[in-house]
Design a protein around this motif. Structure first.
Motif, short mmCIF file in Angstrom:
data_model
loop_
_atom_site.label_atom_id
_atom_site.label_comp_id
_atom_site.label_asym_id
_atom_site.label_seq_id
_atom_site.Cartn_x
_atom_site.Cartn_y
_atom_site.Cartn_z
N PHE A 1 -4.67 3.65 1.80
CA PHE A 1 -5.06 5.08 1.12
C PHE A 1 -5.63 5.98 2.24
CE2 PHE A 1 -7.81 8.34 -0.62
CZ PHE A 1 -6.65 9.26 -1.47
N GLY B 1 -4.16 11.94 1.45
CA GLY B 1 -4.03 11.65 0.11
C GLY B 1 -2.92 11.01 -0.44
N VAL B 2 -2.37 9.95 0.32
CA VAL B 2 -1.43 9.01 -0.13
C VAL B 2 -1.66 7.55 0.21
CG1 VAL B 2 0.19 10.87 -0.17
CG2 VAL B 2 -0.06 9.70 1.95
N SER B 3 -1.10 6.73 -0.30
CA SER B 3 -1.20 5.31 -0.02
C SER B 3 0.08 4.84 0.53
CB SER B 3 -1.17 4.42 -1.25
OG SER B 3 -2.68 4.22 -1.49
N VAL C 1 -12.17 -0.27 5.03
CA VAL C 1 -11.99 -1.52 4.36
C VAL C 1 -11.80 -1.09 2.74
CG1 VAL C 1 -12.44 -3.99 3.83
CG2 VAL C 1 -12.71 -3.04 6.09
N ASP C 2 -12.77 -0.37 2.34
CA ASP C 2 -12.64 -0.01 0.94
C ASP C 2 -11.43 0.83 0.42
OD1 ASP C 2 -13.42 2.28 2.09
OD2 ASP C 2 -15.05 2.96 0.56
N ARG C 3 -10.64 1.29 1.39
CA ARG C 3 -9.45 2.01 0.94
C ARG C 3 -8.22 1.14 0.96
NH1 ARG C 3 -11.88 7.40 1.20
NH2 ARG C 3 -13.64 6.72 -0.07
N LEU C 4 -8.13 -0.05 1.74
CA LEU C 4 -7.04 -1.00 1.50
C LEU C 4 -6.90 -1.83 0.37
CD1 LEU C 4 -7.77 -3.73 2.97
CD2 LEU C 4 -7.97 -2.49 4.87
N GLN C 5 -5.99 -1.92 -0.03
CA GLN C 5 -5.32 -2.79 -1.52
C GLN C 5 -4.22 -3.66 -1.09
OE1 GLN C 5 -4.52 1.01 -3.84
NE2 GLN C 5 -5.95 -0.01 -5.44
#
Lengths: 340, 318
Positions: free
Chosen positions: B170, B175-177, B211-215
């Motif tokens: 993200f 503002g997009v993944s 790291v907290d924005r990767l899924q």
């Protein structure tokens, strides 16, 4: 004989001894150090050396003899030598990774202690432990990490031996500098910033101080081995430092509900540190309930997430959120600029 | 604070002794280790090490007969010690050493999972019994509990094994993944946030990822050759900017603390900072996060975009 050499000789002697070493023998073995002058002065000197060895983790003690054994000093070999810690490669990797990241930050309380600890746990592991590519940087941007490191060492030593410190503190809130005496209870790292929590003699209460805002920190050097204060039994470090922007210790907690939509919906647990979530009524978004002790901090954080995040309850929190948005909008509108 | 004051906190004798009590067993475990490698292991200079070795040759035990000295020597740049039974292993961890290590380990919680708990448990067992209470006490005095996302642990593994990873990222700038495929190079924590520095396969360049924005992270079986990470830095927003942001008197001290000389004095106790306007989205959300204590002065286009962002939030539907 210099002190380092004498202390090493003492360790070698005691580790090698088959039976307790008497005071008379010590005086005889170290004539220049313990043999000269009055008995009292020599004993004081030895006591200081013994204290230093104890601090290094060398289990030196006096044993009272019996028919078989005589009185004297011994070092218990069993509790001196580091045994195999028996860490799995995974456990070793965790400790190494975290430890070297902390050291790489340039400022960690007890950095020398940490470096020694890493060497010791690696002692039996051999040399194949690779340096992990993990590091830590301190914030805010303009921190002088050498200064923070030096201050942390003083604070760490003072907290460990419970000696008070004196420091000059700059408070951004009041824009004032004050000289204070503080009983250091502990050190905490949050969001790249080190804080000291302790009893402030100026404010007569427990206060939190950012380490990078301190100058001229000195620990009470008088009677280094006798503590100046006790830490209250119920003191918990984590009660005094906020981890998230919506935390602050001075307010009662309130439950605030926010809605995240669009791309943000799936990331709700990430943005709000696993606070409880649920799908919104229409199934298009995620509702998150945050237990906040600092509403203003939560609202600002919500604003930073953009239009995909809105505050819905309670009503006064939602109203305050709209108020802040309106203020920002108006500050940027032509009408406002015309007024300025 | 001067270096002298720092050393006053702990006498140098303490540090030296600690080092020497480690050095002898270390050399006996690694006979023939080079002088340089040993100096590196002890984090001291070559000269300091040679001084320590000199001192050790004078250490012995009464009655100080030739056989009573520690027999440590350098031959062709290599260090040897004649097996010294007394110093066959280093001393156990002291309470302070164990406490500092335990505190540092917290940096990786909860990413480390069970390994951290079990490591600390084993560690506690090798502290001398008489130091355990003190270790417990000192553990209460330090808390480095950084928020560590779960992805940290697989990423540490992927970096070590040089395996490519894939995830959805993200980007708050857009503002997009989007799905990414990268070669992970380095992890670092900056202002309490964890970042991954990685070579982005599609973009052909090194990029930074929060790291907290990767899924949906997957560690693949594809390995890659060793590469030198450039020791990435999180960009300082005030490094080269053309957007002038004013901060009110209320927040000025904090802004000055963060930006130093890049925060320039403005009327009424306010300060101005020039920041990058490269990402409209980032700028608007950053200004919004000051809750009305910061506003854009120029250029006009940046003012308009913050105004639009605030309006968009006000109009967002429940």
């Amino acid at each position: 004989m210099n002190r380092t050499e004498r202390l090493l000789d003492l360790v070698a002697l005691l580790l090698d001894a088959r039976e307790p070493i008497t005071w008379a023998e010590l005086r005889e073995h170290f004539p220049d150090d313990y043999g000269k002058g009055s008995d009292e002065a020599a004993e004081r000197k030895f006591e200081r050396d013994k204290a230093e060895l104890l601090e290094l983790g060398i289990p030196i003690r006096w044993v009272v003899g019996d028919d078989e054994k005589r009185d004297g000093y011994v070092v218990d070999r069993e509790s001196y030598y580091l045994p195999e810690v028996g860490l799995t490669p995974e456990e070793l990797a965790v400790l190494y990774t975290a430890g070297s990241a902390a050291l790489a930050s340039g400022a960690f309380p007890g950095a020398q202690d940490l470096a020694h600890a890493l060497r010791k746990i690696g002692f039996f592991a051999g040399r194949e432990v690779a340096t992990p590519k993990v590091r830590m940087e301190l914030g805010p941007v303009n921190v002088d990490s050498a200064q923070v490191a030096a201050t942390l060492e003083v604070l760490w030593a003072a907290a460990a031996s419970r000696k008070y410190v004196e420091l000059t503190y700059f408070s951004p809130r009041s824009a004032e500098t004050t000289r204070r005496r503080v009983d250091p209870y502990g050190l905490a790292l949050r969001r790249g910033v080190w804080s000291l929590v302790g009893y402030c003699h100026l404010r007569k209460g427990v206060r939190t101080f950012h380490v990078h805002r301190m100058r001229d920190v000195t620990a009470n050097a008088a009677r280094p081995r006798s503590p100046d204060f006790e830490v209250p039994q119920d003191f918990r470090l984590q009660d005094y430092v906020a981890t998230f922007p919506w935390q602050h210790r001075f307010h009662a907690p309130i439950e605030v509900t926010l809605e995240l939509r669009g791309e943000l919906a799936a990331l709700a647990p990430r943005f709000f540190a696993d606070q409880p979530t649920a799908p919104t009524g229409d199934g298009q978004g995620t509702q998150v309930t945050v237990r906040a002790t600092f509403l203003e901090g939560l609202l600002r954080y919500a604003l930073s997430l953009g239009p995909g995040c809105r505050v819905v309850a309670p009503a006064d929190a939602a109203a305050r959120w709209r108020e802040l948005l309106t203020k920002v909008r108006d500050l940027h509108s032509d009408a406002e600029r015309g007024a300025a | 604070m001067s270096a002298k004051e720092k050393s006053a906190a702990r006498p140098p004798v303490h540090e030296r002794l600690r080092r020497l009590l480690f050095l002898v067993p270390y050399v006996s475990r690694h006979p023939g280790i080079t002088v340089d490698a040993l100096a590196r292991e002890l984090s001291i200079s070559r000269e300091e090490l040679l001084e320590e070795l000199d001192l050790l040759t004078m250490v012995g035990r009464p009655p100080f007969q030739p056989d009573d000295y520690i027999d440590i020597y350098v031959e062709n740049e290599r260090v040897y010690v004649d097996l010294d039974q007394r110093l066959s292993a280093p001393p156990r961890l002291t309470a302070s050493e164990a406490a500092a290590l335990a505190a540092a380990a917290e940096l990786l919680r909860p990413a480390a999972g069970g390994a951290l708990e079990s490591a600390l448990h084993k560690l506690e067992k090798v502290i001398p019994p008489q130091a355990r209470a003190r270790f417990k006490e000192m553990q209460q005095k330090i808390d480095a509990g950084v928020v560590a996302p779960y992805e940290l642990q697989p990423l540490v593994g992927a970096i070590a094994q040089r395996r490519e990873v894939e995830f959805d990222y993200f980007s708050s700038n857009r503002g997009v993944s989007e799905p990414r495929s990268v070669r992970p190079l380095e992890l670092f924590s900056h202002r309490g946030q964890w970042y991954l520095s990685a070579f982005d396969n599609a973009r052909g360049d090194e990029r930074l990822f929060r790291v907290d924005r990767l899924q949906n992270l997957t560690v693949t079986d594809r390995t890659f050759p060793p590469a030198q990470a450039r020791s990435a830095r999180v960009p300082n927003p005030a490094a080269h900017g053309d957007v002038r942001v004013r901060f009110s008197k209320v927040v000025a001290p904090y802004v000055r603390e963060r930006f130093g000389d890049d925060a320039r004095p403005a009327p009424d106790g306010a300060v101005d900072v020039l920041v990058s306007g490269e990402s409209e989205r980032w700028l608007a959300q950053w200004v919004l996060s000051f809750g009305g204590e910061a506003w854009v002065l120029e250029p006009e286009s940046a003012r308009r975009s913050v105004e639009r962002a605030a309006q968009a939030s006000l109009e967002s539907k429940a």
